[in-house]
Write a protein that holds these residues in place. Structure first.
Motif, PDB file in Angstrom:
ATOM      1  N   MET A 439     -49.581  -6.031-116.333  1.00 50.75           N
ATOM      2  CA  MET A 439     -49.209  -6.938-115.248  1.00 50.75           C
ATOM      3  C   MET A 439     -50.138  -8.139-115.132  1.00 50.75           C
ATOM      4  SD  MET A 439     -48.306  -4.243-112.206  1.00 50.75           S
ATOM      5  CE  MET A 439     -46.937  -3.085-112.308  1.00 50.75           C
ATOM      6  N   TYR A 440     -51.298  -8.078-115.827  1.00 51.12           N
ATOM      7  CA  TYR A 440     -52.310  -9.119-115.683  1.00 51.12           C
ATOM      8  C   TYR A 440     -52.393 -10.035-116.903  1.00 51.12           C
ATOM      9  CZ  TYR A 440     -53.747  -6.093-111.843  1.00 51.12           C
ATOM     10  OH  TYR A 440     -53.766  -5.332-110.704  1.00 51.12           O
ATOM     11  N   LYS A 441     -51.452  -9.895-117.824  1.00 49.01           N
ATOM     12  CA  LYS A 441     -51.505 -10.710-119.044  1.00 49.01           C
ATOM     13  C   LYS A 441     -51.424 -12.195-118.742  1.00 49.01           C
ATOM     14  CE  LYS A 441     -49.854  -7.549-122.633  1.00 49.01           C
ATOM     15  NZ  LYS A 441     -48.802  -7.269-123.632  1.00 49.01           N
ATOM     16  N   GLU A 442     -50.558 -12.566-117.824  1.00 44.77           N
ATOM     17  CA  GLU A 442     -50.385 -13.993-117.523  1.00 44.77           C
ATOM     18  C   GLU A 442     -51.512 -14.528-116.646  1.00 44.77           C
ATOM     19  OE1 GLU A 442     -46.586 -15.009-116.018  1.00 44.77           O
ATOM     20  OE2 GLU A 442     -45.470 -14.025-117.630  1.00 44.77           O
ATOM     21  N   SER A 443     -51.918 -13.745-115.653  1.00 47.11           N
ATOM     22  CA  SER A 443     -52.947 -14.229-114.727  1.00 47.11           C
ATOM     23  C   SER A 443     -54.342 -14.173-115.328  1.00 47.11           C
ATOM     24  CB  SER A 443     -52.915 -13.417-113.433  1.00 47.11           C
ATOM     25  OG  SER A 443     -53.183 -12.052-113.705  1.00 47.11           O
ATOM     26  N   LYS A 444     -54.577 -13.239-116.258  1.00 43.02           N
ATOM     27  CA  LYS A 444     -55.897 -13.080-116.888  1.00 43.02           C
ATOM     28  C   LYS A 444     -55.723 -13.028-118.411  1.00 43.02           C
ATOM     29  CE  LYS A 444     -58.426 -12.512-113.085  1.00 43.02           C
ATOM     30  NZ  LYS A 444     -59.634 -13.298-112.735  1.00 43.02           N
ATOM     31  N   PRO A 445     -55.276 -14.115-119.028  1.00 40.09           N
ATOM     32  CA  PRO A 445     -54.995 -14.087-120.471  1.00 40.09           C
ATOM     33  C   PRO A 445     -56.239 -13.883-121.338  1.00 40.09           C
ATOM     34  CG  PRO A 445     -54.873 -16.332-119.633  1.00 40.09           C
ATOM     35  CD  PRO A 445     -54.993 -15.436-118.439  1.00 40.09           C
ATOM     36  N   HIS A 446     -57.428 -14.148-120.795  1.00 39.45           N
ATOM     37  CA  HIS A 446     -58.654 -14.020-121.585  1.00 39.45           C
ATOM     38  C   HIS A 446     -59.142 -12.577-121.684  1.00 39.45           C
ATOM     39  CE1 HIS A 446     -60.011 -14.136-117.427  1.00 39.45           C
ATOM     40  NE2 HIS A 446     -61.174 -13.633-117.807  1.00 39.45           N
ATOM     41  N   LEU A 447     -58.560 -11.679-120.892  1.00 41.00           N
ATOM     42  CA  LEU A 447     -59.001 -10.283-120.899  1.00 41.00           C
ATOM     43  C   LEU A 447     -58.292  -9.496-121.991  1.00 41.00           C
ATOM     44  CD1 LEU A 447     -59.041  -9.428-117.069  1.00 41.00           C
ATOM     45  CD2 LEU A 447     -60.905 -10.312-118.486  1.00 41.00           C
ATOM     46  N   ASP A 448     -58.994  -8.515-122.557  1.00 43.66           N
ATOM     47  CA  ASP A 448     -58.346  -7.639-123.532  1.00 43.66           C
ATOM     48  C   ASP A 448     -57.670  -6.478-122.793  1.00 43.66           C
ATOM     49  OD1 ASP A 448     -60.314  -5.697-122.936  1.00 43.66           O
ATOM     50  OD2 ASP A 448     -61.588  -6.340-124.594  1.00 43.66           O
ATOM     51  N   ALA A 449     -57.026  -5.591-123.522  1.00 46.13           N
ATOM     52  CA  ALA A 449     -56.246  -4.506-122.915  1.00 46.13           C
ATOM     53  C   ALA A 449     -57.121  -3.581-122.072  1.00 46.13           C
ATOM     54  CB  ALA A 449     -55.522  -3.711-124.008  1.00 46.13           C
ATOM     55  N   ARG A 450     -58.318  -3.267-122.563  1.00 47.91           N
ATOM     56  CA  ARG A 450     -59.213  -2.366-121.820  1.00 47.91           C
ATOM     57  C   ARG A 450     -59.644  -3.008-120.506  1.00 47.91           C
ATOM     58  NH1 ARG A 450     -64.372  -2.324-121.003  1.00 47.91           N
ATOM     59  NH2 ARG A 450     -64.717  -3.996-122.506  1.00 47.91           N
ATOM     60  N   GLU A 451     -59.947  -4.297-120.541  1.00 52.67           N
ATOM     61  CA  GLU A 451     -60.390  -4.990-119.326  1.00 52.67           C
ATOM     62  C   GLU A 451     -59.251  -5.100-118.313  1.00 52.67           C
ATOM     63  OE1 GLU A 451     -63.851  -7.908-121.174  1.00 52.67           O
ATOM     64  OE2 GLU A 451     -61.729  -8.451-121.396  1.00 52.67           O
ATOM     65  N   GLU A 492     -67.340  -7.456-108.127  1.00 53.88           N
ATOM     66  CA  GLU A 492     -66.764  -8.305-109.167  1.00 53.88           C
ATOM     67  C   GLU A 492     -65.811  -7.468-110.013  1.00 53.88           C
ATOM     68  OE1 GLU A 492     -68.214 -11.507-110.720  1.00 53.88           O
ATOM     69  OE2 GLU A 492     -70.205 -11.585-109.833  1.00 53.88           O
ATOM     70  N   CYS A 493     -64.695  -8.040-110.351  1.00 57.58           N
ATOM     71  CA  CYS A 493     -63.797  -7.383-111.304  1.00 57.58           C
ATOM     72  C   CYS A 493     -63.098  -8.471-112.114  1.00 57.58           C
ATOM     73  CB  CYS A 493     -62.790  -6.486-110.584  1.00 57.58           C
ATOM     74  SG  CYS A 493     -62.022  -5.275-111.682  1.00 57.58           S
ATOM     75  N   TYR A 494     -63.834  -8.967-113.127  1.00 58.52           N
ATOM     76  CA  TYR A 494     -63.346 -10.006-114.027  1.00 58.52           C
ATOM     77  C   TYR A 494     -62.923 -11.249-113.269  1.00 58.52           C
ATOM     78  CZ  TYR A 494     -63.404  -5.920-116.993  1.00 58.52           C
ATOM     79  OH  TYR A 494     -63.806  -4.786-117.662  1.00 58.52           O
ATOM     80  N   GLU A 495     -63.809 -11.694-112.364  1.00 61.02           N
ATOM     81  CA  GLU A 495     -63.534 -12.901-111.601  1.00 61.02           C
ATOM     82  C   GLU A 495     -63.663 -14.124-112.511  1.00 61.02           C
ATOM     83  OE1 GLU A 495     -62.400 -12.116-108.742  1.00 61.02           O
ATOM     84  OE2 GLU A 495     -63.116 -10.056-108.932  1.00 61.02           O
ATOM     85  N   ASP A 496     -62.930 -15.167-112.167  1.00 59.83           N
ATOM     86  CA  ASP A 496     -62.940 -16.409-112.946  1.00 59.83           C
ATOM     87  C   ASP A 496     -62.667 -16.076-114.421  1.00 59.83           C
ATOM     88  OD1 ASP A 496     -63.598 -17.852-110.590  1.00 59.83           O
ATOM     89  OD2 ASP A 496     -65.671 -17.214-110.815  1.00 59.83           O
ATOM     90  N   ASP A 497     -63.526 -16.544-115.323  1.00 63.27           N
ATOM     91  CA  ASP A 497     -63.331 -16.269-116.748  1.00 63.27           C
ATOM     92  C   ASP A 497     -64.376 -15.296-117.283  1.00 63.27           C
ATOM     93  OD1 ASP A 497     -61.142 -17.988-116.929  1.00 63.27           O
ATOM     94  OD2 ASP A 497     -62.428 -19.725-117.266  1.00 63.27           O
ATOM     95  N   LEU A 498     -65.032 -14.565-116.393  1.00 62.40           N
ATOM     96  CA  LEU A 498     -66.097 -13.649-116.812  1.00 62.40           C
ATOM     97  C   LEU A 498     -65.545 -12.320-117.310  1.00 62.40           C
ATOM     98  CD1 LEU A 498     -68.769 -14.144-114.002  1.00 62.40           C
ATOM     99  CD2 LEU A 498     -68.674 -15.215-116.239  1.00 62.40           C
ATOM    100  N   HIS A 499     -66.214 -11.774-118.294  1.00 64.95           N
ATOM    101  CA  HIS A 499     -65.875 -10.443-118.788  1.00 64.95           C
ATOM    102  C   HIS A 499     -66.863  -9.458-118.168  1.00 64.95           C
ATOM    103  CE1 HIS A 499     -63.026 -11.764-121.985  1.00 64.95           C
ATOM    104  NE2 HIS A 499     -63.757 -12.865-121.920  1.00 64.95           N
ATOM    105  N   PHE A 500     -66.747  -9.276-116.853  1.00 65.09           N
ATOM    106  CA  PHE A 500     -67.740  -8.478-116.134  1.00 65.09           C
ATOM    107  C   PHE A 500     -67.096  -7.831-114.912  1.00 65.09           C
ATOM    108  CE2 PHE A 500     -70.842  -8.085-112.696  1.00 65.09           C
ATOM    109  CZ  PHE A 500     -71.815  -7.305-113.312  1.00 65.09           C
TER     110      PHE A 500
END
Length: 598
Positions: A439-451, A492-500
């Protein structure tokens, strides 16, 4: 040449004179590390185990060598007793509680009476323990004793030729050089860890200890002796604060109480950023029940609330203490608000799904809960409390029903949820998960499947939390009751473009970090009966909803709602008071002005 060989050979003297000590204690350190290695994926031994252990044991040998020969044996025996004893306790704790020595284990040990101590010794001598991992240490002690006795009664006198003596001197010189080089090299490798441990052991309070432990390269307590020393020091620090809290408790004065709000319900959440709340504009429907309650007008959402810290234990001390950031002294110099409520005649119920002492407890939970679990302070604060934790927060409400306190007049009921505490996937039942990673592919395209899966787990935890707080609110909706909801801190849960995800404890507080980790939801619900009976308070709540607020001032709001008149109440901290100081600086982590970041 001969003199040089003898001089270099002297470098090996500390180890040679304490050879049995060196060999057995080095072996003991290795064995304990192997025995307490968690049987989990990714678990590994401390990277610097063998060099640092060599440095530590060699250092002890040097100390022993410097001690006069007449008393060296006695001092060595004391070292044996201490190191073997601590190793036995450490491995026993690991076998029994699945954890090595911790401050909580030591606290529980200190509270053990004579009967419990006898039961402990019986357990220690039981076959299951003796033939388990503890038995390995016991076997080593037996072998050590047998060798020592054998050496005493089977003394061998060896004679050497002059050539053999020369070779022995050369060997001693070689070993001396190797020992010196090894000691210096291992000392260099261990230096950062030693400095880190020194910082831990010189911290001024348990909060400072906890903050040090949030740093990435904090000290590793890689041996039982270090764990024992740290646990003892941590307990000594908390004991100092407990004494101050007990002293403050003895000075409590309640002039009068009007019981303005006969039922006050306080819900403490966990790890909830308001930017993941549907109520505050988040795009996923994470809080539909709270949003529905808000539409009725009975739930009033506050728009600009921050927490003073992004660590639960730090926040909890400020949430419970009548101290606010900027006051003189420390938080423990001031009374805790449940003490005031109890002294005023309220029945105080505390239901926590997090701060109950257990052996396998991180220092963060130990630091956050010690003042709630101290017997004297607990008795001063609470009339009723739970004795066990639950997998899911909804069971706290069942525990409330089981305790049967709902018919008592003038109640303060505190629910402390585990909320969205990591690991997120464990914070909602399997059948209650609505959000999926895709469900987050469009809103968070920079995240991988695990994130994306982790993000979905976090939002599912918020959705489940929404059902819990709505159910608690519903339980009191027909009473003359007011319900307040406040989480300890954001997340924090992957806010902005962070992988964190989680929290950046040691990071500098920037506007972005404050936005993610210190902005929290806060609301007050008034039942229909409460609105009818207290229209002026309801009006004050509605008028205050957009005022700036930091949650360290919460106890003063609670005292106002109860009608408690005491020298410990300060109306400038009460957001509903016309004298509320909205311009008070909101200082995050005692360092940064939140509003200056904006």
């Amino acid at each position: 040449m001969k003199n040089l060989l003898r001089m270099l050979g002297k470098l090996f003297e500390p180890i040679r004179k304490n050879a049995m000590f060196f060999v057995t204690m080095y072996l003991l350190g290795c064995i304990v590390a192997w025995l307490t290695l968690p049987n989990t994926k990714g678990a590994h031994l401390y990277d610097n185990l063998y060099p640092e252990l060599f440095f530590d044991i060699t250092f002890l040998c040097i100390l022993l060598w410097l001690i006069p020969r007449k008393i060296r044996g006695w001092v060595r025996a004391i070292f044996y007793i201490l190191l073997y004893g601590v190793a036995l306790v450490d491995v026993y704790c690991y076998m029994t509680y699945d954890t090595t020595l911790t401050p909580t284990v030591m606290m529980l040990m200190a509270e053990t009476d004579s009967d419990e101590a006898g039961e402990f010794i019986q357990t220690l001598l039981s076959p299951d323990v003796i033939f388990g991992k503890v038995g390995v240490i016991l076997l080593m002690i037996i072998i050590h004793v047998a060798i020592t006795i054998g050496r005493k009664y089977l003394k061998l006198k060896l004679t050497f030729t002059s050539v053999a003596k020369l070779w022995l001197e050369r060997l001693a010189a070689l070993l001396g050089v190797a020992a010196l080089v090894g000691f210096i090299w291992c000392g260099c490798l261990s230096w950062n860890n030693k400095v880190g441990f020194f910082r831990l052991m010189t911290a001024k309070n348990i909060g400072e200890v906890e903050h040090i432990l949030t740093e990435k390269d904090h000290a590793v307590q890689y041996q039982p002796a270090y764990r024992m020393a740290f646990s003892a020091y941590a307990n000594s620090l908390t004991a100092q604060q407990i004494k101050k809290l007990q002293k403050a408790c003895d000075k409590i004065e309640v002039d009068s109480c009007s019981y303005t709000s006969p039922n006050i319900v306080l819900i403490f959440g966990e790890s909830f950023s308001r930017h993941h709340s549907q109520q505050y504009g988040y795009w996923q429907p994470t809080t539909p029940r709270q949003k529905a309650l808000e539409k009725t007008g009975r739930l009033v959402k506050f728009s600009d609330v921050v927490c003073p810290w992004n660590l639960t234990s730090f926040v909890f001390k400020l949430l419970f203490s009548t101290y606010t950031v900027g006051d003189e002294g420390e938080w423990c110099d001031y009374p805790l608000f449940p003490e005031l409520f109890k002294a005023a005649g309220y029945h105080v119920t505390f239901l926590t799904n997090q701060f109950l002492p257990k052996a396998k407890e991180a220092v963060y939970d130990f630091s956050g809960g010690f003042f709630l679990n101290d017997p004297k302070l607990s008795a001063a604060q609470f009339d009723t409390r739970n004795t066990k934790k639950f997998e899911f927060d909804e069971d706290l409400l069942k525990e409330y029903d089981r305790l049967g306190v709902d018919t008592i007049q003038n109640q303060l009921t505190i629910f402390h949820l585990i909320g969205q505490h990591v690991l997120y996937k464990q914070r909602s039942p399997k059948g209650r998960k609505k959000f999926k990673g895709d469900m987050y592919k469009e809103s968070k395209p920079h995240l991988d499947a695990r994130e994306r899966k982790t993000l979905a787990d976090y939002d599912n935890a918020i959705l489940y939390n929404d059902s819990v707080v709505a159910e608690i609110t519903k339980r009191f909706s027909k009473e003359d009751a007011i319900v307040l909801y406040v989480p300890d801190h954001g997340e924090e849960c992957y806010e902005d473009d962070l992988h964190f995800f989680c929290r950046m404890h040691s990071a500098e507080i920037t506007a972005r970090l404050a936005h993610a980790e210190f902005d929290i939801p806060f609301w007050i619900y008034c039942s229909p009966k409460y609105i009818k009976n207290h229209p002026e308070i309801y009006k004050q709540i509605v008028e205050a909803k957009d005022k700036r607020y930091m949650t360290d001032a919460l106890p003063h709001l609670l005292m106002y709602l109860a009608g408690i008149h005491s020298k410990d109440y300060n109306e400038t901290y009460n957001i509903l008071s016309p004298n509320y100081n909205e311009n008070r600086k909101r200082i995050l982590k005692n360092t940064t002005d939140y509003d200056s970041l904006k």
